[in-house]
Design an enzyme around this catalytic site. Structure first.
Site, PDB file in Angstrom:
ATOM      1  N   GLY A  19       0.830  -1.211   0.000  1.00  0.00           N
ATOM      2  CA  GLY A  19       0.000   0.000   0.000  1.00  0.00           C
ATOM      3  C   GLY A  19       0.858   1.252   0.000  1.00  0.00           C
ATOM      4  CB  ALA A  20       4.237   1.742  -1.275  1.00  0.00           C
ATOM      5  CG  ASN A  21      -0.829   3.743  -4.232  1.00  0.00           C
ATOM      6  OD1 ASN A  21      -0.946   2.637  -3.714  1.00  0.00           O
ATOM      7  ND2 ASN A  21      -1.870   4.494  -4.565  1.00  0.00           N
ATOM      8  N   GLY A  23      -1.049   7.833   1.395  1.00  0.00           N
ATOM      9  CA  GLY A  23      -1.152   7.850   2.854  1.00  0.00           C
ATOM     10  C   GLY A  23       0.131   7.494   3.574  1.00  0.00           C
ATOM     11  N   GLY A  25       1.831   4.722   3.596  1.00  0.00           N
ATOM     12  CA  GLY A  25       2.793   4.010   2.766  1.00  0.00           C
ATOM     13  C   GLY A  25       3.627   4.959   1.924  1.00  0.00           C
ATOM     14  CB  SER A 148      -5.969   0.659  13.608  1.00  0.00           C
ATOM     15  OG  SER A 148      -6.973   1.508  14.142  1.00  0.00           O
ATOM     16  CE1 TYR A 173      -9.272  -0.833   9.521  1.00  0.00           C
ATOM     17  CE2 TYR A 173      -9.993   0.447  11.429  1.00  0.00           C
ATOM     18  CZ  TYR A 173      -9.068   0.199  10.434  1.00  0.00           C
ATOM     19  OH  TYR A 173      -7.930   0.957  10.356  1.00  0.00           O
TER      20      TYR A 173
END
Length: 300
Positions: A19-21, A23, A25, A148, A173
């Site tokens: 998820g690096a693209n 926020g 990440g 979280s 979640y």
């Protein structure tokens, strides 16, 4: 407390970030590239990933970027991705399990599993176990699993893990984020038992402003949720600040396996060691979740 300017140079080190693209990440990638690391940016959408890569290249950092497609909602894709990484990289210094899905309407993964449990927990567990051999090529390598603050409210619904009997998107979640902590601690325990060179740590960002909030509002068409986020907005810190706990867990020389880093005041502030969710400390239930998860991802 750790600030970005306190992070040491990371030349020659390889970090893989899911998820690096966007926020957390993206901010984590940016900070590591500035310190000279090679960052394997894993993104579900290669177009968005390429856009993020081009933005990062403008800074002319000394680090190197490798962009690779990874769809965590499909365990078959996770397997193929892992094989690709093992064929193309001799070692990894740090795996950052950063990607996440937050509170969507009931959705299923490619394997028919509830999407939050599947992506946030199972896919990252599978990815970690697949990549352990090349992590163990390096001394003091680390797995950092991003959880979280809702871990403290999470409950593992043993009789309804997939929400088939009753689906509550926020409860699911919280369950997935508690599962992250249980996995991270159990993994560290197993690594210690085997005298591994690798350790497992945890991090949580507190209230960080990322794309998870607008995505949740959009997916659920919830005006109540949109108003709640607007009212809470002054409490949120930037994604740059939210990324500091996982950067600390990844790079701080004194950080140890089993530790979790989070904001000083638990929802905002510079990072410090914070407590793991009490429900994650029970070794029996951790082992139970581990065995159930192994069966669900179909590994021995």
């Amino acid at each position: 407390m750790v600030r970005l300017n306190k992070i040491k140079r990371q030349d020659g080190r390889i970090f893989l970030i899911t998820g690096a693209n966007s926020g957390l990440g993206y901010e984590t990638s940016k900070a590591l590239l500035e310190k000279g690391a090679t960052v394997i940016m894993c993104c579900r959408d290669l177009l968005k990933g390429e856009k993020a890569k081009q933005e990062l290249l403008k800074f002319n950092f000394s680090g190197k970027i490798e962009l690779v497609e990874l769809d965590l909602s499909d365990l078959n894709n996770v397997k193929k991705f892992s094989e690709f990484i093992k064929q193309n990289f001799n070692y990894l210094d740090v795996l950052i399990n950063n990607a996440g899905i937050m509170a969507p309407p009931k959705t299923f993964s490619k394997q028919g599993l509830e999407i939050q449990f599947a992506v946030n927990h199972l896919a990252h567990m599978f990815l970690t176990l697949e990549l352990l051999p090349i992590l163990e090529e390096k001394n003091n390598s680390r797995v950092v699993t991003v959880t979280s603050g809702v871990q403290y409210f999470g409950v593992i619904k043993w009789d309804d893990l997939q929400g088939n009997l009753k689906y509550d998107r926020w409860a699911s979640y919280a369950q997935s984020k508690l599962a992250n902590v249980m996995f991270g601690l159990e993994l560290n325990s197993k690594l210690k038992e085997s005298n591994s060179k690798t350790s497992s740590l945890l991090a949580h960002p507190g209230f960080a402003r990322t794309n998870l909030q607008p995505k949740s509002v959009e997916a659920n068409q919830s005006w109540q949720e949109e108003i709640a986020y607007k009212l809470m907005d002054p409490m949120f810190q930037s994604a740059k600040m939210g990324a500091l706990p996982q950067l600390t867990a990844s790079t701080l020389p004194s950080a140890k396996g089993g530790e979790q880093y989070g904001p000083r005041f638990n929802f905002r502030g510079f990072p410090k060691i914070c407590r793991n969710a009490p429900k994650a400390l029970n070794k029996t239930t951790r082992k139970k979740l581990w065995e159930i998860s192994k069966k669900l991802i179909n590994i021995n």
